[in-house]
Design a protein around this motif. Structure first.
Motif, PDB file in Angstrom:
ATOM      1  N   ARG A 135     -31.595   2.058  -5.242  1.00  0.00           N
ATOM      2  CA  ARG A 135     -31.363   2.780  -6.492  1.00  0.00           C
ATOM      3  C   ARG A 135     -32.496   3.751  -6.826  1.00  0.00           C
ATOM      4  O   ARG A 135     -32.308   4.732  -7.519  1.00  0.00           O
ATOM      5  CB  ARG A 135     -31.174   1.774  -7.625  1.00  0.00           C
ATOM      6  CG  ARG A 135     -31.055   2.386  -8.978  1.00  0.00           C
ATOM      7  CD  ARG A 135     -30.643   1.355 -10.015  1.00  0.00           C
ATOM      8  NE  ARG A 135     -29.709   1.982 -10.919  1.00  0.00           N
ATOM      9  CZ  ARG A 135     -28.395   2.074 -10.768  1.00  0.00           C
ATOM     10  NH1 ARG A 135     -27.819   1.529  -9.749  1.00  0.00           N
ATOM     11  NH2 ARG A 135     -27.649   2.693 -11.643  1.00  0.00           N
TER      12      ARG A 135
ATOM     13  N   THR B   2     -31.415   5.544 -13.552  1.00  0.00           N
ATOM     14  CA  THR B   2     -31.195   4.526 -14.573  1.00  0.00           C
ATOM     15  C   THR B   2     -31.452   3.142 -13.996  1.00  0.00           C
ATOM     16  O   THR B   2     -31.628   2.987 -12.781  1.00  0.00           O
ATOM     17  CB  THR B   2     -29.746   4.575 -15.102  1.00  0.00           C
ATOM     18  OG1 THR B   2     -28.856   4.311 -14.003  1.00  0.00           O
ATOM     19  CG2 THR B   2     -29.411   5.910 -15.738  1.00  0.00           C
TER      20      THR B   2
ATOM     21  N   GLY C 163     -27.263   0.752 -15.700  1.00  0.00           N
ATOM     22  CA  GLY C 163     -26.919   2.100 -16.138  1.00  0.00           C
ATOM     23  C   GLY C 163     -27.641   2.531 -17.409  1.00  0.00           C
ATOM     24  O   GLY C 163     -27.291   3.527 -18.027  1.00  0.00           O
TER      25      GLY C 163
ATOM     26  N   ALA D 242     -23.525   8.448  -4.873  1.00  0.00           N
ATOM     27  CA  ALA D 242     -23.520   6.990  -4.704  1.00  0.00           C
ATOM     28  C   ALA D 242     -23.384   6.244  -6.028  1.00  0.00           C
ATOM     29  O   ALA D 242     -22.743   5.200  -6.091  1.00  0.00           O
ATOM     30  CB  ALA D 242     -24.789   6.536  -3.983  1.00  0.00           C
ATOM     31  N   TYR D 243     -23.965   6.787  -7.084  1.00  0.00           N
ATOM     32  CA  TYR D 243     -23.948   6.094  -8.371  1.00  0.00           C
ATOM     33  C   TYR D 243     -22.949   6.702  -9.355  1.00  0.00           C
ATOM     34  O   TYR D 243     -22.950   6.358 -10.531  1.00  0.00           O
ATOM     35  CB  TYR D 243     -25.366   6.015  -8.950  1.00  0.00           C
ATOM     36  CG  TYR D 243     -26.226   5.131  -8.075  1.00  0.00           C
ATOM     37  CD1 TYR D 243     -26.108   3.747  -8.118  1.00  0.00           C
ATOM     38  CD2 TYR D 243     -27.090   5.687  -7.144  1.00  0.00           C
ATOM     39  CE1 TYR D 243     -26.841   2.934  -7.281  1.00  0.00           C
ATOM     40  CE2 TYR D 243     -27.837   4.875  -6.296  1.00  0.00           C
ATOM     41  CZ  TYR D 243     -27.698   3.506  -6.368  1.00  0.00           C
ATOM     42  OH  TYR D 243     -28.430   2.706  -5.522  1.00  0.00           O
TER      43      TYR D 243
ATOM     44  N   ALA E 242     -30.230  -0.816 -13.113  1.00  0.00           N
ATOM     45  CA  ALA E 242     -29.030  -1.318 -12.439  1.00  0.00           C
ATOM     46  C   ALA E 242     -27.857  -1.447 -13.403  1.00  0.00           C
ATOM     47  O   ALA E 242     -26.702  -1.399 -12.997  1.00  0.00           O
ATOM     48  CB  ALA E 242     -29.325  -2.660 -11.770  1.00  0.00           C
TER      49      ALA E 242
ATOM     50  N   HIS F 138     -27.724  10.398  -4.026  1.00  0.00           N
ATOM     51  CA  HIS F 138     -27.893   9.478  -5.154  1.00  0.00           C
ATOM     52  C   HIS F 138     -26.811   9.688  -6.218  1.00  0.00           C
ATOM     53  O   HIS F 138     -26.198   8.730  -6.688  1.00  0.00           O
ATOM     54  CB  HIS F 138     -29.287   9.673  -5.763  1.00  0.00           C
ATOM     55  CG  HIS F 138     -29.538   8.832  -6.969  1.00  0.00           C
ATOM     56  ND1 HIS F 138     -29.995   7.533  -6.879  1.00  0.00           N
ATOM     57  CD2 HIS F 138     -29.390   9.088  -8.290  1.00  0.00           C
ATOM     58  CE1 HIS F 138     -30.118   7.040  -8.100  1.00  0.00           C
ATOM     59  NE2 HIS F 138     -29.768   7.959  -8.975  1.00  0.00           N
TER      60      HIS F 138
ATOM     61  N   ILE G 264     -22.495   9.573 -10.837  1.00  0.00           N
ATOM     62  CA  ILE G 264     -22.993  10.310 -12.000  1.00  0.00           C
ATOM     63  C   ILE G 264     -22.196  11.607 -12.118  1.00  0.00           C
ATOM     64  O   ILE G 264     -22.296  12.482 -11.269  1.00  0.00           O
ATOM     65  CB  ILE G 264     -24.495  10.611 -11.854  1.00  0.00           C
ATOM     66  CG1 ILE G 264     -25.254   9.306 -11.653  1.00  0.00           C
ATOM     67  CG2 ILE G 264     -25.019  11.376 -13.066  1.00  0.00           C
ATOM     68  CD1 ILE G 264     -26.677   9.480 -11.170  1.00  0.00           C
TER      69      ILE G 264
END
Length: 122
Positions: A11, A99, A103, A87-88, A101, A84, A90
């Motif tokens: 992360r 952020t 969020g 993957a997350y 884990a 990134h 956003i």
């Protein structure tokens, strides 16, 4: 740079790469939103940072006038950010890039390890 990035949780890999590639302060990275990154021109606009106490909101101005700046982004940083963000998931232009884990905005007090009286680091 990539050795350190490999040693942190996935992360935060892009955060470490961005810190090393730009020299941005922790609070600037913690307050970075998607709309401050210009992927086409490969630059990031630094005009605010994360507020540590969060009493006056999420963001505060940078430390000094000189801290307001536009920083060129090396290809390695652009690529790490793109991976990134994908993957997350956003998608909000005003959404924080880095952020917890859960969020939530990063909290500096929980970010850095501390040495306890018994010598252990947590």
């Amino acid at each position: 740079m990539t050795s350190i990035a490999k040693a942190v949780p996935a992360r935060f890999k892009a955060m470490v790469i961005m810190a090393a590639g730009t020299g941005m302060r922790w609070s600037e990275l913690a307050g970075l939103t998607v709309d401050r990154v210009d992927f086409l021109r490969r630059v990031v606009k630094v005009d605010r940072q994360s507020a540590r106490d969060r009493k006056d909101g999420l963001f505060i101005p940078p430390k000094t006038k000189a801290s307001n700046r536009t920083i060129p982004l090396p290809r390695l940083v652009i690529d790490a950010l793109a991976v990134h963000i994908a993957a997350y998931g956003i998608s909000d232009p005003e959404g924080l890039i880095f952020t917890s884990a859960q969020g939530k905005p990063l909290n500096y007090q929980n970010w850095r390890p501390r040495k306890h009286e018994n010598g252990l680091v947590s």
